[in-house]
Design an enzyme around this catalytic site. Structure first.
Site, PDB file in Angstrom:
ATOM      1  N   TYR A  20     -52.655  18.863  -0.659  1.00  0.00           N
ATOM      2  CA  TYR A  20     -52.351  19.592  -1.900  1.00  0.00           C
ATOM      3  C   TYR A  20     -53.633  20.058  -2.592  1.00  0.00           C
ATOM      4  CZ  TYR A  20     -48.142  16.643  -1.289  1.00  0.00           C
ATOM      5  OH  TYR A  20     -47.040  15.978  -0.798  1.00  0.00           O
ATOM      6  N   TYR A 148     -37.416  15.395  -5.087  1.00  0.00           N
ATOM      7  CA  TYR A 148     -38.459  15.504  -4.061  1.00  0.00           C
ATOM      8  C   TYR A 148     -38.118  14.520  -2.949  1.00  0.00           C
ATOM      9  CZ  TYR A 148     -42.797  15.064  -1.517  1.00  0.00           C
ATOM     10  OH  TYR A 148     -43.718  15.029  -0.505  1.00  0.00           O
ATOM     11  N   ASP A 242     -32.232   8.031  -1.753  1.00  0.00           N
ATOM     12  CA  ASP A 242     -33.634   8.023  -1.335  1.00  0.00           C
ATOM     13  C   ASP A 242     -34.383   7.094  -2.296  1.00  0.00           C
ATOM     14  OD1 ASP A 242     -36.320   8.462  -0.927  1.00  0.00           O
ATOM     15  OD2 ASP A 242     -36.191  10.651  -0.875  1.00  0.00           O
ATOM     16  N   LYS A 271     -42.980   3.921   1.157  1.00  0.00           N
ATOM     17  CA  LYS A 271     -43.943   3.671   0.078  1.00  0.00           C
ATOM     18  C   LYS A 271     -44.341   2.193  -0.042  1.00  0.00           C
ATOM     19  CE  LYS A 271     -44.723   7.894  -1.547  1.00  0.00           C
ATOM     20  NZ  LYS A 271     -43.667   8.800  -1.970  1.00  0.00           N
TER      21      LYS A 271
HETATM   22  C1  LIG Z   1     -43.082  10.011  -1.205  1.00  0.00           C
HETATM   23  C2  LIG Z   1     -41.634  10.308  -1.111  1.00  0.00           C
HETATM   24  C3  LIG Z   1     -41.077  10.866   0.052  1.00  0.00           C
HETATM   25  C4  LIG Z   1     -41.910  11.279   1.231  1.00  0.00           C
HETATM   26  O1  LIG Z   1     -42.556  10.212   1.836  1.00  0.00           O
HETATM   27  P1  LIG Z   1     -43.831  10.504   2.788  1.00  0.00           P
HETATM   28  O2  LIG Z   1     -44.170   9.141   3.313  1.00  0.00           O
HETATM   29  O3  LIG Z   1     -44.887  11.084   1.921  1.00  0.00           O
HETATM   30  O4  LIG Z   1     -43.366  11.427   3.848  1.00  0.00           O
HETATM   31  C5  LIG Z   1     -39.702  11.072   0.082  1.00  0.00           C
HETATM   32  N1  LIG Z   1     -38.925  10.751  -0.954  1.00  0.00           N
HETATM   33  C6  LIG Z   1     -39.418  10.193  -2.087  1.00  0.00           C
HETATM   34  C7  LIG Z   1     -38.485   9.841  -3.193  1.00  0.00           C
HETATM   35  C8  LIG Z   1     -40.798   9.970  -2.205  1.00  0.00           C
HETATM   36  O5  LIG Z   1     -41.295   9.442  -3.336  1.00  0.00           O
END
Ligand SMILES: *Cc1c(COP(=O)(O)O)cnc(C)c1O
Length: 428
Positions: A20, A148, A242, A271
């Site tokens: 980015y 996202y 998610d 994460k």
């Molecule tokens: C960071 C994130 C992703 C993407 O994960 P990456 O390991 O960066 O591919 C997807 N969904 C959410 C809610 C996120 O915070």
């Protein structure tokens, strides 16, 4: 203090491509040489208090000895082995422990190496679930404004296109359905109408529960999730949470869905899964979804398999990270952080140029009226000894859960004083 830049930075910077980042105009990245707890040491000897926990992964702080020992022991035994046709203890034990933590109904784990891919796998599971049931026309995912879910082509198609990360790829791939979260009756009616019109084409509803993270740290009430569960059931579609951002304590409960009293059919985790040490992600499916693939037909198998799937080092790190949630008072620490964030960021509310201050669990966000000069702000924070990275209109803190109160007060104090000084100098 050594003020010259390290050779590896000056020589290597000409060959690295940063995330980015407009490489032409961006400041050089800060050279990090060592981490400990919630601190980052730079090559010149400066030590920063880390407000971000490396994109909210390092929930136990950096260099926790329990994770380090587990990874070292696994490294000596077996760092990695292909997951096709072979199994190993760290992955299978982790799968069982994750299912126990998630509670009844979520009981099959598919491992991948990044959050984006775990969302892609969730989308594939949902679509193939329906095609295995004889409904191959269910190919659409219904996702939400402000969301996202990753940077890959599959996940860009379910992100809010206006959050400013993917504009260069407009029109490059199929877009899925995008709605407003049903946070009030009018929005619920609009969503209802959309589901009604598209009911036989929607494979799943996909949402970040309680907090939409990288799309703007937007928070919503648990009742929104209960409403989505009810709608998904009534329209006979699947519900995907998610929890890559919210999972593992970030919102105050181990998983955000616990606060809503409803369960998804599929959940994605990454994460903080390994406590910020190694890349790993998991897509966990309900029994109903898994049974949709249970068949004598080989074509009904889930066709996905990353090379580094179930990496043993990462699984060992994740197991050690789960231990720490049992042996150290993580959720109590999150509650204490929530109080400090509320107190510490409250003075921002009355500053000119501040639109909103939001706190949930160990997430604190200040939303500004206008997009600030990110580079200038970062420099100011760095000079104040704080690692804080604004994005869009947002300045946020997602600290490690072990951050000492005095460090957290310094971070919130720095944000308030920097914003007060900048609004004072630009009074328009
Ligand atoms: C960071 C994130 C992703 C993407 O994960 P990456 O390991 O960066 O591919 C997807 N969904 C959410 C809610 C996120 O915070």
């Amino acid at each position: 203090m050594n003020t010259s830049l390290p050779d590896w930075l000056t020589n290597g910077h000409a060959h690295i491509w940063l995330p980015y980042t407009q490489m032409k105009t961006a400041d050089l990245p800060a050279p990090a040489t060592r981490t400990q707890g919630s601190r980052i040491e730079l090559a010149d000897g400066r030590v920063l208090i880390d407000g971000i926990a490396s994109w909210w992964t390092a929930c136990h702080g950096y260099n926790h000895p329990h994770i380090a020992q587990a990874v070292q022991a696994q490294l000596a035994r077996m760092p990695h082995i292909m997951f096709g046709g072979l199994a190993h203890e760290p992955a299978l034990t982790l799968a069982r422990r994750l299912c126990t933590l998630l509670g009844p109904g979520l009981d099959r784990v598919f491992f991948t190496e990044s959050g984006s891919v775990s969302v892609e796998v969730a989308m594939k599971m949902a679509m193939q679930y329906w095609s295995n049931q004889g409904e191959p026309q269910r190919r659409r995912i219904l996702a939400f404004r402000g969301g996202y879910h990753g940077d890959t082509f599959g996940t860009m198609a379910v992100c809010d296109p206006d959050i400013g990360m993917h504009a260069a790829f407009d029109g490059a791939g199929a877009r899925h359905e995008l709605c407003e979260l049903p946070t009030d009756e009018a929005r619920a009616d609009a969503l209802e109408a959309r589901l009604h019109a598209q009911a036989d084409r929607i494979a799943a509803i996909l949402v970040e529960p309680l907090v939409q993270g990288a799309g703007g740290m937007r928070m919503h009430a648990p009742a929104v999730l209960a409403r989505l569960r009810e709608m998904a059931d009534r329209h006979g579609t699947l519900l995907i949470f998610d929890e890559i951002f919210t999972g593992f304590g970030r919102t105050g409960s181990m998983f955000a869905f616990e606060q809503a009293g409803v369960r998804p059919d599929i959940i994605t985790l990454s994460k903080a899964l390994t406590g910020g040490t190694l890349p790993l992600a998991a897509t966990v499916a309900s029994r109903r979804v898994f049974e949709g693939f249970w068949s004598d037909d080989p074509a009904h198998a889930l066709m996905h398999g990353p090379t580094y799937m179930g990496n043993a080092l990462a699984c060992a790190a994740a197991l050690a990270s789960l231990d720490l949630f049992e042996t150290e008072p993580r959720l109590a620490q999150v509650r204490a952080i929530e109080v400090l964030l509320r107190e510490g960021l409250a003075p921002c509310k009355t500053l000119p140029g501040v639109r909103d201050v939001r706190v949930m669990g160990a997430i604190g966000a200040v939303e500004l009226e206008r997009r600030p000069d990110h580079a200038a702000l970062r420099r100011t924070f760095l000079e104040a000894g704080a690692w804080i990275r604004p994005f869009g209109h947002i300045i946020y803190l997602t600290p490690a859960f072990v951050m000492p109160p005095e460090d957290l007060r310094r971070l919130t104090g720095t944000i308030c004083s920097v914003l007060a000084a900048s609004t004072a100098s630009h009074p328009d």
